[in-house]
Design a protein around this motif. Structure first.
Motif, mmCIF file in Angstrom:
data_model
loop_
_atom_site.group_PDB
_atom_site.id
_atom_site.type_symbol
_atom_site.label_atom_id
_atom_site.label_comp_id
_atom_site.label_asym_id
_atom_site.label_seq_id
_atom_site.Cartn_x
_atom_site.Cartn_y
_atom_site.Cartn_z
ATOM 1 N N ASP A 94 0.624 -1.147 0.473
ATOM 2 C CA ASP A 94 -0.030 -0.004 0.010
ATOM 3 C C ASP A 94 1.002 1.385 0.215
ATOM 4 O OD1 ASP A 94 -2.857 -1.201 -0.064
ATOM 5 O OD2 ASP A 94 -2.724 -1.445 2.129
ATOM 6 N N ARG B 295 1.874 1.136 -3.659
ATOM 7 C CA ARG B 295 0.760 2.116 -4.909
ATOM 8 C C ARG B 295 -0.036 2.957 -5.139
ATOM 9 N NH1 ARG B 295 -5.219 -0.706 -3.609
ATOM 10 N NH2 ARG B 295 -6.038 -0.103 -5.679
ATOM 11 N N TYR B 296 -0.283 3.734 -3.507
ATOM 12 C CA TYR B 296 -0.873 5.413 -3.847
ATOM 13 C C TYR B 296 0.252 5.759 -4.367
ATOM 14 C CZ TYR B 296 -4.073 2.808 -1.277
ATOM 15 O OH TYR B 296 -5.681 1.950 -0.895
ATOM 16 N N ASP C 34 -0.441 8.284 -7.941
ATOM 17 C CA ASP C 34 -0.445 9.254 -7.855
ATOM 18 C C ASP C 34 0.569 10.055 -9.066
ATOM 19 O OD1 ASP C 34 -1.271 11.985 -6.796
ATOM 20 O OD2 ASP C 34 0.487 11.524 -5.449
#
Length: 60
Positions: free
Chosen positions: A35, A38-39, A43
Motif C-alpha cells: 500500500d 501502490r498509492y 499518484d
C-alpha cells in the motif's frame, strides 16, 4: 527498414517512465509495504504530463 537490437530499452518510452518513477519520484519509504508503494505510484502516474515531466529528448 532498420535493424533493432533484441533488447533496446532506450527506444521504449515506458522504460524511461519507469526509470524516472523509480529513481526520482518514489521515495525509499514507499517500498516498505504494498500500500505504501501502490498509492504514490498511482499518484505519480496520474500526474505525468501535468505536474511531472520527462524530457525525452535528452535520452535520444
Amino acid at each position: 527498414m532498420f535493424y533493432l537490437p533484441p533488447y533496446s530499452p532506450h527506444l521504449n518510452i515506458i522504460e524511461r517512465l519507469w526509470k524516472e518513477l523509480k529513481s526520482r519520484w518514489l521515495k525509499p519509504d514507499d517500498y516498505q509495504a504494498f500500500d505504501n508503494l501502490r498509492y504514490p505510484t498511482l499518484d505519480c502516474l496520474n500526474n505525468v504530463g501535468t505536474n511531472l515531466k520527462i524530457n525525452f529528448s535528452k535520452y535520444y
